[in-house]
Design an enzyme around this catalytic site. Structure first.
Site, PDB file in Angstrom:
ATOM      1  N   LYS A  63      43.223  52.535 -31.571  1.00 19.05           N
ATOM      2  CA  LYS A  63      41.791  52.746 -31.318  1.00 19.05           C
ATOM      3  C   LYS A  63      40.966  52.811 -32.606  1.00 19.05           C
ATOM      4  O   LYS A  63      39.740  52.665 -32.553  1.00 19.05           O
ATOM      5  CB  LYS A  63      41.597  54.013 -30.481  1.00 19.05           C
ATOM      6  N   LYS A  91      43.085  60.094 -36.262  1.00 17.08           N
ATOM      7  CA  LYS A  91      43.415  59.541 -34.951  1.00 17.08           C
ATOM      8  C   LYS A  91      44.859  59.887 -34.627  1.00 17.08           C
ATOM      9  O   LYS A  91      45.757  59.754 -35.467  1.00 17.08           O
ATOM     10  CB  LYS A  91      43.236  58.012 -34.914  1.00 17.08           C
ATOM     11  N   SER A 131      40.990  60.134 -27.314  1.00 18.57           N
ATOM     12  CA  SER A 131      41.910  59.034 -27.018  1.00 18.57           C
ATOM     13  C   SER A 131      41.792  58.575 -25.567  1.00 18.57           C
ATOM     14  O   SER A 131      42.798  58.285 -24.916  1.00 18.57           O
ATOM     15  CB  SER A 131      43.357  59.448 -27.341  1.00 18.57           C
ATOM     16  N   SER A 135      47.980  55.019 -29.706  1.00 20.10           N
ATOM     17  CA  SER A 135      46.513  55.081 -29.765  1.00 20.10           C
ATOM     18  C   SER A 135      45.936  55.024 -31.170  1.00 20.10           C
ATOM     19  O   SER A 135      44.705  55.068 -31.325  1.00 20.10           O
ATOM     20  CB  SER A 135      46.017  56.340 -29.052  1.00 20.10           C
TER      21      SER A 135
END
Length: 366
Positions: free
Chosen positions: A142, A301, A196, A139
């Site tokens: 993202k 993140k 997420s 992720s």
């Protein structure tokens, strides 16, 4: 299946032995009964003769019952052993583990097979470990999804509906955003960066002007324009292990994403409530460090799929320096957080020692 076959084999063998014992007992029983019959006719009369006939029958019933109990007990034990062997299947190895990257030692004993710490202002590399290795990034993808949306200047209040196309068919992951849920583009971006949320990230790409193919193409073009030569994207969520990059490339991406105010704010917010129909859903940040008073985090993140291990990218201020930190392929649920803490403490100690050295040098007579 080999264990099951062996289990079945054991049961068959035991059953066969018991059957043979029953057959032998059946052959011997008439001979004993005849002897008992003659003896009983001479000494006891008709009633005792009937009792003599019944005795071998009861004995055989007891033997059969005991045999069935033994067979059932063995089958139950073997079934439990098979179940235990199923539960003991090994966890799927990450790409980094299969490549032997976890065998690389480093001074801080990090659990991440890849690590990079860069001074955001001077670009000085303060710590590195396998930073050129190209691995799945889960992720962390993202961040690029958010950057493309932010740079496109799309209306953030536009309502977007979650459809069946947003349901994860790659890993079968779950989501609280049911098909039919309608949220603003801003809410979807917030949930994708902070929590997420995979369906949120997929919907952002799907509804991009020109569709998903153009969105993924834009992700790869943007990576190339930033000099991220080790990076490739095939979808906007990170669920695919084909989304790959290196720590060096991800540091470049984090530095660029940090310049976008909405990415800084939404990736580091502690939580968010969203209204879905008659319900209110509470979402929280996947990175617990954003709530820690010991950290000053400007962008972050997290990511995880089995092929990538635990991943983390952050912009943070440590010991008075603005840093970019990247940790990839960390083994263990909390190990990436532990690695970040090790690096922070090491940098703070190093800064303290450097300050004392400067003070001592200043006090020495010139």
């Amino acid at each position: 299946m080999a264990v099951l076959a062996l289990t079945v084999g054991l049961i068959t063998i035991v059953s066969g032995q018991l059957s043979l014992a029953y057959a032998q007992a059946g052959k011997q029983a008439p001979s004993k009964a005849q002897k008992n019959k003659k003896s009983a006719e001479k000494s006891a009369g008709p009633r005792k003769n009937q009792n003599a006939k019944a005795a071998p029958s009861r004995k055989n019933q007891v033997a059969r019952s005991s045999g069935r109990q033994q067979q059932t007990a063995k089958a139950s034990l073997n079934a439990r052993n098979f179940k235990n062997s199923e539960n003991a299947r090994p966890i799927r190895a990450s790409f980094g583990q299969m490549a032997g990257l976890h065998g690389t030692s480093d001074a801080l004993g990090l659990h991440s097979s890849v690590a990079l710490v860069v001074d955001q202002e001077t670009q000085e590399v303060l710590y590195s470990k396998n930073d050129h290795a190209v691995l799945p990034i889960a992720s962390l993808t993202k961040l690029m999804t958010g950057l493309i949306i932010a740079e496109a200047n799309l209306p953030m209040d536009e309502r977007i509906r979650i459809t069946q196309a947003d349901v994860d068919t790659e890993k079968g992951s779950s989501s609280r955003l049911a098909v039919g849920t309608e949220l603003s583009r801003a809410d979807l971006m917030h949930l994708a960066l902070m929590s997420s949320e995979n369906r949120a990230a997929h919907a952002l790409g799907r509804t991009f002007p020109g569709g998903m193919d153009l969105f993924v193409s834009r992700m790869n073009q943007r990576a190339r324009s930033l000099g991220m030569t080790d990076t490739r994207y095939v979808e906007p969520t990170g669920l695919s292990s084909q989304n790959q990059s290196s720590a060096n490339d991800l540091a470049v991406l984090a530095a660029k994403a940090y310049k976008e105010p909405m990415l800084r704010e939404w990736s580091t917010s502690h939580g968010r409530e969203v209204s879905v129909g008659s319900r209110t859903l509470q979402y929280n940040n996947t990175n617990g460090l954003v709530k820690s008073p010991q950290w000053d985090i400007g962008l972050q993140k997290t990511g995880y799929i089995s092929e990538a291990g635990r991943c983390l990218v952050m912009q943070a201020q440590v010991a008075g320096r603005n840093l970019i930190m990247v940790f990839l392929d960390s083994a263990g649920k909390f190990s990436r957080i532990g690695d970040a803490e090790r690096v922070r403490k090491w940098l703070e100690q190093k800064s303290s020692m450097d300050s004392r050295s400067l003070e001592t040098a200043a006090q020495m007579p010139g």
